[in-house]
Design an enzyme around this catalytic site. Structure first.
Site, PDB file in Angstrom:
ATOM      1  CB  ILE A   1      -0.968  -0.024   1.208  1.00 36.37           C
ATOM      2  CG1 ILE A   1      -1.825  -1.302   1.168  1.00 36.37           C
ATOM      3  CG2 ILE A   1      -1.859   1.214   1.203  1.00 36.37           C
ATOM      4  CD1 ILE A   1      -2.592  -1.593   2.454  1.00 36.37           C
ATOM      5  CG  ASP A  36       9.971  -0.649   4.176  1.00 42.06           C
ATOM      6  OD1 ASP A  36      10.426  -1.752   4.534  1.00 42.06           O
ATOM      7  OD2 ASP A  36       8.804  -0.492   3.776  1.00 42.06           O
ATOM      8  CG  ASP A  69      13.254  -2.293  12.977  1.00 45.36           C
ATOM      9  OD1 ASP A  69      12.339  -1.756  13.643  1.00 45.36           O
ATOM     10  OD2 ASP A  69      13.344  -3.525  12.826  1.00 45.36           O
ATOM     11  CG  PHE A  85       1.716   2.636   4.819  1.00 49.46           C
ATOM     12  CD1 PHE A  85       0.391   2.350   4.546  1.00 49.46           C
ATOM     13  CD2 PHE A  85       2.284   3.761   4.240  1.00 49.46           C
ATOM     14  CE1 PHE A  85      -0.357   3.168   3.709  1.00 49.46           C
ATOM     15  CE2 PHE A  85       1.547   4.577   3.394  1.00 49.46           C
ATOM     16  CZ  PHE A  85       0.229   4.284   3.129  1.00 49.46           C
ATOM     17  CB  SER A 139      -7.090  -3.753   9.791  1.00 49.75           C
ATOM     18  OG  SER A 139      -7.762  -4.879   9.263  1.00 49.75           O
ATOM     19  CB  THR A 175      -9.013  -7.337  11.219  1.00 52.78           C
ATOM     20  OG1 THR A 175      -9.154  -8.668  11.710  1.00 52.78           O
ATOM     21  CG2 THR A 175      -7.872  -6.678  11.940  1.00 52.78           C
ATOM     22  CE1 TYR A 217      -2.193  -6.398  10.967  1.00 53.20           C
ATOM     23  CE2 TYR A 217      -4.452  -7.072  10.513  1.00 53.20           C
ATOM     24  CZ  TYR A 217      -3.398  -6.215  10.291  1.00 53.20           C
ATOM     25  OH  TYR A 217      -3.524  -5.184   9.405  1.00 53.20           O
ATOM     26  CE  LYS A 273      -2.123  -2.835  11.623  1.00 50.94           C
ATOM     27  NZ  LYS A 273      -1.269  -1.758  11.130  1.00 50.94           N
ATOM     28  CG  PHE A 317     -13.654  -2.548   4.802  1.00 54.50           C
ATOM     29  CD1 PHE A 317     -13.481  -1.330   5.466  1.00 54.50           C
ATOM     30  CD2 PHE A 317     -14.591  -3.438   5.300  1.00 54.50           C
ATOM     31  CE1 PHE A 317     -14.239  -1.019   6.604  1.00 54.50           C
ATOM     32  CE2 PHE A 317     -15.360  -3.136   6.424  1.00 54.50           C
ATOM     33  CZ  PHE A 317     -15.183  -1.920   7.070  1.00 54.50           C
ATOM     34  NE  ARG A 334     -13.693 -11.341   4.282  1.00 46.63           N
ATOM     35  CZ  ARG A 334     -14.537 -12.285   4.692  1.00 46.63           C
ATOM     36  NH1 ARG A 334     -15.817 -12.248   4.328  1.00 46.63           N
ATOM     37  NH2 ARG A 334     -14.119 -13.267   5.466  1.00 46.63           N
ATOM     38  NE  ARG A 343      -8.945 -17.431   5.911  1.00 49.25           N
ATOM     39  CZ  ARG A 343      -8.504 -16.449   5.138  1.00 49.25           C
ATOM     40  NH1 ARG A 343      -7.356 -16.603   4.466  1.00 49.25           N
ATOM     41  NH2 ARG A 343      -9.170 -15.325   5.014  1.00 49.25           N
TER      42      ARG A 343
END
Ligand code: NAD
Ligand code: WQD
Length: 338
Positions: A12, A31, A58, A80, A124, A126, A148, A152, A177, A230, A291
């Protein structure tokens, strides 16, 4: 604006660099290439026709980050950098908390050394967990069901507490999403290191012959064709949302959260059919067991982002599939192809 982009070599991030440049912003990327390739930044440089300032750092390395901050003096940070694999997060929870939480703390402390008080954070969908109602709006309760997602959600809380203590600070939390697609040039795209966890890169690798067939995880959900639904969002639309978000952060203080989706869901089998059409290839698949942890449907209510960010998704399923195919067919082994 001077924009520091953590994780800018990733999927992204790399697409966002292009949109930031097109909008006239000055960019600096940090990065550590934990999940990306320097070739992504070479390609971004080609696409925008200008060098991209980059530091291999890092984000947990405070001293190195402080040096970048002092030299670049960002007006805003887009954050990100992080780890994102749901399955891996259950096996390596401490690593996920370290990178996603300690990394975010290190970044905020480092920003404070130069008085930078604006940040846009990659969250996210999620964080919502199982839906109480659909589509998800930003007031839907958050109850993540995996490590995860916990990282977040915790990072969102840390950022919210930071703005509460710093009235001038501005935090924009973007809950993505399902990002898919690639730059229309096909020069950059999603390049998973191992077997793809996500649907779209797996389908693309089947189409290009890297994998034999897709396993469709469940066809007995309460959805029109029984497969999961989704809210897939084109990565270029998602990238543009970040340009809107830094503008919003510049004009507001406090924390604001936005869903970034289209508001329109597609099923796994609809994606397979659309990808077969876009690529001209058959996508072999078999129906497999559900899953664990998957939900039947996930769809965004993006109206808050539409209204307050002045942003909305523009690209449809056809562009999502065509651009993914341009990337995958031109780079069958991802960035290693070059
Ligand atoms: P990605 O793995 O392609 O990009 C993340 C980048 O961060 C990589 O380039 C990686 O090398 C870098 N990175 C990781 N740890 C780092 C560290 N300690 N220091 C410096 N850099 C580090 O992932 P992406 O899909 O581009 O996701 C970007 C962000 O968006 C992540 O925070 C992810 O959790 C979030 N997000 C992604 C999705 C998705 O489906 N792709 C959905 C919702 C949210
Ligand atoms: C989509 C649909 C699967 C693979 C994940 C993260 C989420 C966010 C986005 C980071 C589901 C089905 C998948 C396959 C399949 N990432 N599927 N066969 O699970 O909605 O979201 O990525 O923040 O946090 O959880 O995306 O692409 O994995 O799955 O049938 O080989 O495709 O069951 O219905 P998901 P996904």
């Amino acid at each position: 604006m001077r924009v520091l982009v953590t994780g800018g070599a990733g999927y992204i991030g790399s697409h966002t660099l292009i949109e930031l440049h097109a909008s006239g912003h000055d960019i600096c990327v940090v990065d550590n290439f934990d999940n990306s390739s320097p070739e992504a930044l070479n390609r971004v440089t080609d696409l925008i026709g200008a060098p991209v300032e980059f530091h291999q750092v890092d984000i947990r390395d405070r001293a190195a980050l402080d040096r970048v901050m002092a030299a670049f003096r960002p007006e805003v940070v887009i954050h990100f950098a992080g780890l994102k694999a749901v399955g891996e997060s259950a096996k390596l929870p401490l690593r996920y908390y370290d990178v996603n939480i300690s990394g975010t703390l290190s970044l905020l402390e480092s920003m404070q050394t130069v008085g930078c008080n604006r940040i846009v954070f990659s969250s996210s969908a999620t964080v919502y967990g199982a839906p109480h109602y659909l589509p998800f709006d930003e007031n839907h309760p958050c109850a993540p069901t995996n490590v995860y997602g916990h990282t977040k959600h915790m990072a969102e809380q840390i950022l919210t507490d930071w703005t509460a203590a710093n009235p001038a600070a501005s935090v924009v939390l973007l809950r993505y999403f399902n990002p898919v697609g690639a730059h229309p040039s096909g020069r950059i795209g999603e390049d998973p290191r191992d077997v793809p966890n996500n649907l779209m890169p797996f389908v693309a690798q089947v189409a290009v012959g890297r994998r034999e067939k897709l396993s469709v995880f469940g066809d007995d959900y309460d959805t029109p064709d029984g497969t999961g639904v989704r809210d897939f969002i084109h990565v270029t639309d998602l990238a543009r949302a970040h340009v809107s978000a830094i503008g919003y952060a510049a004009g507001h203080s406090g924390t604001e959260v936005f869903n970034i989706g289209t508001g329109r869901g597609y099923s796994v089998l609809e994606m397979v059919t659309a990808f077969a059409r876009a690529s001209g290839r058959d996508i072999a698949y078999e129906i497999a067991a559900r899953r664990p942890g998957d939900i039947a449907r996930s769809e965004a209510d993006p109206s808050k982002a539409n209204a307050l960010l002045g942003w909305q998704a523009e690209q449809g399923l056809e562009e999502m599939c065509a651009s993914t195919w341009a990337w995958q067919s031109g780079n069958p082994q991802g960035f290693e192809s070059s």
